[in-house]
Design a protein around this motif. Structure first.
Motif, PDB file in Angstrom:
ATOM      1  N   VAL A 162       0.840  -1.206   0.000  1.00 45.35           N
ATOM      2  CA  VAL A 162       0.000   0.000   0.000  1.00 45.35           C
ATOM      3  C   VAL A 162       0.870   1.249   0.000  1.00 45.35           C
ATOM      4  O   VAL A 162       1.958   1.274   0.571  1.00 45.35           O
ATOM      5  CB  VAL A 162      -0.948   0.019   1.216  1.00 45.35           C
ATOM      6  N   ARG A 163       0.374   2.296  -0.678  1.00 49.85           N
ATOM      7  CA  ARG A 163       1.066   3.586  -0.703  1.00 49.85           C
ATOM      8  C   ARG A 163       0.152   4.695  -0.199  1.00 49.85           C
ATOM      9  O   ARG A 163       0.508   5.450   0.682  1.00 49.85           O
ATOM     10  CB  ARG A 163       1.555   3.905  -2.125  1.00 49.85           C
TER      11      ARG A 163
ATOM     12  N   LEU B 238      -3.443   3.995   0.369  1.00 51.79           N
ATOM     13  CA  LEU B 238      -4.327   3.286   1.288  1.00 51.79           C
ATOM     14  C   LEU B 238      -3.592   2.932   2.576  1.00 51.79           C
ATOM     15  O   LEU B 238      -2.361   2.862   2.600  1.00 51.79           O
ATOM     16  CB  LEU B 238      -4.850   2.001   0.632  1.00 51.79           C
ATOM     17  N   THR B 239      -4.346   2.684   3.625  1.00 53.47           N
ATOM     18  CA  THR B 239      -3.757   2.238   4.889  1.00 53.47           C
ATOM     19  C   THR B 239      -4.013   0.746   5.070  1.00 53.47           C
ATOM     20  O   THR B 239      -4.927   0.170   4.463  1.00 53.47           O
ATOM     21  CB  THR B 239      -4.365   2.996   6.079  1.00 53.47           C
ATOM     22  N   ASP B 240      -3.198   0.142   5.922  1.00 52.34           N
ATOM     23  CA  ASP B 240      -3.406  -1.274   6.228  1.00 52.34           C
ATOM     24  C   ASP B 240      -4.812  -1.506   6.766  1.00 52.34           C
ATOM     25  O   ASP B 240      -5.469  -2.489   6.410  1.00 52.34           O
ATOM     26  CB  ASP B 240      -2.378  -1.746   7.261  1.00 52.34           C
ATOM     27  N   ARG B 241      -5.287  -0.609   7.611  1.00 50.80           N
ATOM     28  CA  ARG B 241      -6.602  -0.777   8.223  1.00 50.80           C
ATOM     29  C   ARG B 241      -7.706  -0.751   7.181  1.00 50.80           C
ATOM     30  O   ARG B 241      -8.660  -1.527   7.240  1.00 50.80           O
ATOM     31  CB  ARG B 241      -6.823   0.318   9.276  1.00 50.80           C
ATOM     32  N   GLN B 242      -7.607   0.143   6.190  1.00 50.42           N
ATOM     33  CA  GLN B 242      -8.612   0.191   5.130  1.00 50.42           C
ATOM     34  C   GLN B 242      -8.667  -1.138   4.373  1.00 50.42           C
ATOM     35  O   GLN B 242      -9.739  -1.651   4.059  1.00 50.42           O
ATOM     36  CB  GLN B 242      -8.298   1.327   4.154  1.00 50.42           C
TER      37      GLN B 242
ATOM     38  N   GLU C  30      -1.564  -0.698  -6.025  1.00 54.37           N
ATOM     39  CA  GLU C  30      -2.499   0.415  -6.193  1.00 54.37           C
ATOM     40  C   GLU C  30      -2.402   1.012  -7.597  1.00 54.37           C
ATOM     41  O   GLU C  30      -1.360   0.921  -8.259  1.00 54.37           O
ATOM     42  CB  GLU C  30      -2.197   1.508  -5.167  1.00 54.37           C
TER      43      GLU C  30
END
Length: 261
Positions: free
Chosen positions: A65-66, A68-72, A123
């Motif tokens: 991810v760049r 986006l977040t890990d949580r998303q 992404e």
């Protein structure tokens, strides 16, 4: 030397006639043993995969991810921790991610035995942005496939703005907006790297009338998206030959032109 007696011959015949039955019985017994062993091994394997506590999902990891977040990504993937690892439908997880997060271009969902799931995300990268005047002046990011995948409040640095200056309904009937966007994306991909850094706007007037507005008030008439590589080479040579020019025309790459100073 006397031959075998009648009794001896009879006993031998009985033994010989009984041998095939004995062999069949042995084979049948062995087959039954093998089938029982196979059933037991299958049951043990199924229990290990589905019923044991040793091969259950304990961790879901995210990489690549760049923006986006890990949580998303984890929330969108919705992998049930505690489920048997073998029962995770990786295709369904991938489909959920691509549906809920359009920024994701591709994702590999892999089982990391014995207790993990890995989400390897790629992404989409914007090559152009569209001004969305109807949404508070926000920007729509467009990737190299012409996919409009995200709306952002701040324009990403170094990404040209796509300006659709098509006013004729006849043009739009022949070349829908999506087609024109794809042509502009193709042009953006063909622009030489040195020119791309200075490109501020990619303007589309029609299918065969695409131009670039560069920093310093310079412009490039590109024409259609055809022969993009040839136009890129011609533009590079033209700019070197006329470094002070303000306008460059490579719409016909075999007959380029420059003007202004």
């Amino acid at each position: 030397m006397a031959g075998p007696t009648t009794a001896e011959r009879g006993e031998r015949q009985k033994l010989e006639s009984g041998s095939p039955r004995l062999r069949r019985r042995r084979r049948l017994r062995m087959l039954i043993i093998l089938l029982v062993a196979l059933v037991l091994a299958t049951a043990a394997a199924l229990w290990l995969l589905y019923g044991s506590p040793w091969l259950r999902v304990e961790k879901v990891s995210v990489s690549g991810v760049r923006v986006l977040t890990d949580r998303q990504v984890l929330d969108a993937a919705d992998v049930s921790v505690g489920s048997p690892l073998i029962s995770i439908d990786t295709d369904a997880v991938e489909a959920r991610l691509r549906h809920k997060l359009p920024r994701i271009d591709s994702v590999d969902v892999v089982r990391s035995w014995p207790r993990g799931i890995g989400l390897k995300v790629t992404e989409r990268t914007p090559v152009l942005i569209l001004k969305n005047t109807g949404n508070g002046g926000k920007y729509v990011e467009v990737d190299a496939k012409g996919v409009r995948f995200a709306t952002v409040s701040v324009a990403p640095r170094g990404v040209p703005t796509l300006e659709l200056a098509v006013s004729e309904a006849a043009v739009l009937r022949r070349f829908p907006v999506d087609r024109l966007v794809r042509e502009a994306v193709g042009v953006a991909g063909d622009i030489p790297a040195a020119v791309r850094r200075d490109t501020r706007i990619v303007k589309v007037r029609s299918y065969d009338s695409i131009s670039l507005e560069l920093s310093g008030g310079r412009s490039v008439e590109w024409g259609s998206g055809d022969k993009g590589r040839a136009k890129a080479r011609t533009l590079t040579a033209l700019m070197k030959a006329a470094p002070g020019a303000r306008h460059f025309d490579v719409s016909a790459p075999i007959a380029p032109a420059s003007s202004g100073s």
